[in-house]
Design a protein around this motif. Structure first.
Motif, PDB file in Angstrom:
ATOM      1  N   VAL A  81    -115.240  54.903 -57.863  1.00 50.12           N
ATOM      2  CA  VAL A  81    -115.476  53.458 -57.884  1.00 50.12           C
ATOM      3  C   VAL A  81    -114.355  52.751 -58.635  1.00 50.12           C
ATOM      4  O   VAL A  81    -113.847  51.706 -58.192  1.00 50.12           O
ATOM      5  N   ALA A  82    -113.948  53.304 -59.763  1.00 56.25           N
ATOM      6  CA  ALA A  82    -112.860  52.699 -60.528  1.00 56.25           C
ATOM      7  C   ALA A  82    -111.569  52.676 -59.716  1.00 56.25           C
ATOM      8  O   ALA A  82    -110.821  51.685 -59.739  1.00 56.25           O
ATOM      9  N   ALA A  83    -111.310  53.751 -58.972  1.00 55.09           N
ATOM     10  CA  ALA A  83    -110.097  53.819 -58.164  1.00 55.09           C
ATOM     11  C   ALA A  83    -110.109  52.780 -57.050  1.00 55.09           C
ATOM     12  O   ALA A  83    -109.080  52.141 -56.764  1.00 55.09           O
ATOM     13  N   VAL A  84    -111.262  52.594 -56.415  1.00 55.72           N
ATOM     14  CA  VAL A  84    -111.355  51.595 -55.344  1.00 55.72           C
ATOM     15  C   VAL A  84    -111.147  50.196 -55.911  1.00 55.72           C
ATOM     16  O   VAL A  84    -110.439  49.371 -55.316  1.00 55.72           O
ATOM     17  N   ASN A  85    -111.728  49.921 -57.060  1.00 54.23           N
ATOM     18  CA  ASN A  85    -111.540  48.609 -57.679  1.00 54.23           C
ATOM     19  C   ASN A  85    -110.088  48.375 -58.076  1.00 54.23           C
ATOM     20  O   ASN A  85    -109.551  47.271 -57.886  1.00 54.23           O
ATOM     21  N   ASP A  86    -109.431  49.388 -58.616  1.00 52.26           N
ATOM     22  CA  ASP A  86    -108.017  49.259 -58.982  1.00 52.26           C
ATOM     23  C   ASP A  86    -107.162  48.993 -57.750  1.00 52.26           C
ATOM     24  O   ASP A  86    -106.261  48.140 -57.767  1.00 52.26           O
ATOM     25  N   TRP A  87    -107.427  49.745 -56.689  1.00 51.56           N
ATOM     26  CA  TRP A  87    -106.677  49.555 -55.441  1.00 51.56           C
ATOM     27  C   TRP A  87    -106.883  48.154 -54.891  1.00 51.56           C
ATOM     28  O   TRP A  87    -105.924  47.486 -54.494  1.00 51.56           O
ATOM     29  N   ALA A  88    -108.111  47.683 -54.885  1.00 55.84           N
ATOM     30  CA  ALA A  88    -108.403  46.351 -54.355  1.00 55.84           C
ATOM     31  C   ALA A  88    -107.677  45.280 -55.156  1.00 55.84           C
ATOM     32  O   ALA A  88    -107.161  44.303 -54.589  1.00 55.84           O
ATOM     33  N   GLY A  89    -107.619  45.455 -56.467  1.00 58.00           N
ATOM     34  CA  GLY A  89    -106.888  44.501 -57.289  1.00 58.00           C
ATOM     35  C   GLY A  89    -105.396  44.523 -57.013  1.00 58.00           C
ATOM     36  O   GLY A  89    -104.755  43.471 -56.903  1.00 58.00           O
ATOM     37  N   ASP A  90    -104.841  45.720 -56.883  1.00 61.62           N
ATOM     38  CA  ASP A  90    -103.402  45.853 -56.614  1.00 61.62           C
ATOM     39  C   ASP A  90    -103.027  45.248 -55.269  1.00 61.62           C
ATOM     40  O   ASP A  90    -101.945  44.662 -55.118  1.00 61.62           O
ATOM     41  N   GLU A  91    -103.896  45.416 -54.276  1.00 57.42           N
ATOM     42  CA  GLU A  91    -103.575  44.993 -52.911  1.00 57.42           C
ATOM     43  C   GLU A  91    -104.151  43.622 -52.564  1.00 57.42           C
ATOM     44  O   GLU A  91    -104.005  43.169 -51.432  1.00 57.42           O
ATOM     45  N   HIS A  92    -104.791  42.970 -53.521  1.00 58.31           N
ATOM     46  CA  HIS A  92    -105.401  41.640 -53.298  1.00 58.31           C
ATOM     47  C   HIS A  92    -106.411  41.684 -52.142  1.00 58.31           C
ATOM     48  O   HIS A  92    -106.460  40.786 -51.302  1.00 58.31           O
ATOM     49  N   VAL A  93    -107.193  42.742 -52.133  1.00 49.94           N
ATOM     50  CA  VAL A  93    -108.229  42.930 -51.121  1.00 49.94           C
ATOM     51  C   VAL A  93    -109.489  42.170 -51.539  1.00 49.94           C
ATOM     52  O   VAL A  93    -109.819  42.099 -52.729  1.00 49.94           O
ATOM     53  N   HIS A  94    -110.199  41.605 -50.580  1.00 50.83           N
ATOM     54  CA  HIS A  94    -111.479  40.968 -50.860  1.00 50.83           C
ATOM     55  C   HIS A  94    -112.556  42.058 -50.851  1.00 50.83           C
ATOM     56  O   HIS A  94    -112.949  42.545 -49.792  1.00 50.83           O
ATOM     57  N   LEU A  95    -113.004  42.436 -52.026  1.00 50.17           N
ATOM     58  CA  LEU A  95    -113.924  43.566 -52.186  1.00 50.17           C
ATOM     59  C   LEU A  95    -115.294  43.090 -52.640  1.00 50.17           C
ATOM     60  O   LEU A  95    -115.420  42.305 -53.576  1.00 50.17           O
ATOM     61  N   ARG A  96    -116.318  43.592 -51.956  1.00 44.60           N
ATOM     62  CA  ARG A  96    -117.693  43.396 -52.377  1.00 44.60           C
ATOM     63  C   ARG A  96    -118.335  44.768 -52.556  1.00 44.60           C
ATOM     64  O   ARG A  96    -118.015  45.705 -51.828  1.00 44.60           O
TER      65      ARG A  96
END
Length: 220
Positions: free
Chosen positions: A90-105
């Protein structure tokens, strides 16, 4: 003459609401189909032969780093369990989403009975990709995904025993849980879910999905 404080507050609230509706967080509006920005590096996959369905590929380390999601990429993270490996994913997905400016829910599945309804809720949100983290989601995903072939799923740190073409997985020695009564792999190792390994898993998996290499297992 200064406006009353109540009027100022109302204007501020209205402005905030308009800003929210105009932001990328409003998934009610249509958006362009996602695409890959960049290309896979040498060694991710044999360029002369597309992987067969359910095939396992072993890409060269870092060969996925040149691929990024296009703007307004919408992802739902489904997560179940509070064990250390799931938390690391979960932490890795959140980090990736932040780095890539992904809209994550994120949808947190509280118990086994909530898993299938939670997957249905994730699909109703209209994401470009649903990412699964947590072994407790494997059997429910195996039940749901064959009936929704137009929805893309990415499983990190585990895999489905018989994935359809819309389910991609990223696995490694120490992970590879497959559910369906198969039990835990004899090589399962919670310590293998390192920050680096989990970060590579989400990035390699998304790179595969964006380049239409789906329905396979990526072995790190």
């Amino acid at each position: 003459m200064r406006p009353p404080l109540r009027a100022v507050a109302l204007l501020a609230a209205t402005a905030a609401l308009v800003a929210a509706c105009n932001s990328g967080d409003d998934w009610s509006q249509p958006h362009p189909a996602p695409s890959a920005v960049g290309t896979l590096g040498p060694g991710f996959v044999d360029p002369s032969a597309r992987p067969a369905p359910e095939a396992t590929i072993t890409p060269q380390p870092g060969s996925w780093l040149g691929v990024h999601p296009s703007e307004d990429y919408r992802v739902v993270l489904l997560t179940a369990g509070d064990d250390a490996p799931t938390k690391a994913l979960v932490a890795a997905v959140n980090d990736w989403a932040g780095d890539e400016h992904v809209h994550l829910r994120t949808i947190v599945v509280g118990n086994a009975h909530d898993a299938v309804p939670s997957i249905a809720k994730a699909m109703e949100m209209g994401p470009d990709l649903i990412v699964s983290a947590g072994n407790d989601l494997i059997d429910p995903l195996a039940l749901v995904t064959p009936n929704h072939l137009d929805e893309q799923f990415l499983v990190v740190g585990a895999e489905l025993a018989e994935p359809t073409h819309n389910v991609t997985a990223v696995d490694w020695d120490g992970a590879s849980f497959r559910g369906e009564g198969l039990g835990m792999s004899s090589t399962y190792d919670a310590a293998s879910f390192t920050t680096e390994r989990c970060g590579a898993a989400i990035r390699a998996g998304v790179a595969a999905v964006l380049t239409d290499l789906t329905g396979i297992v990526i072995w790190l």
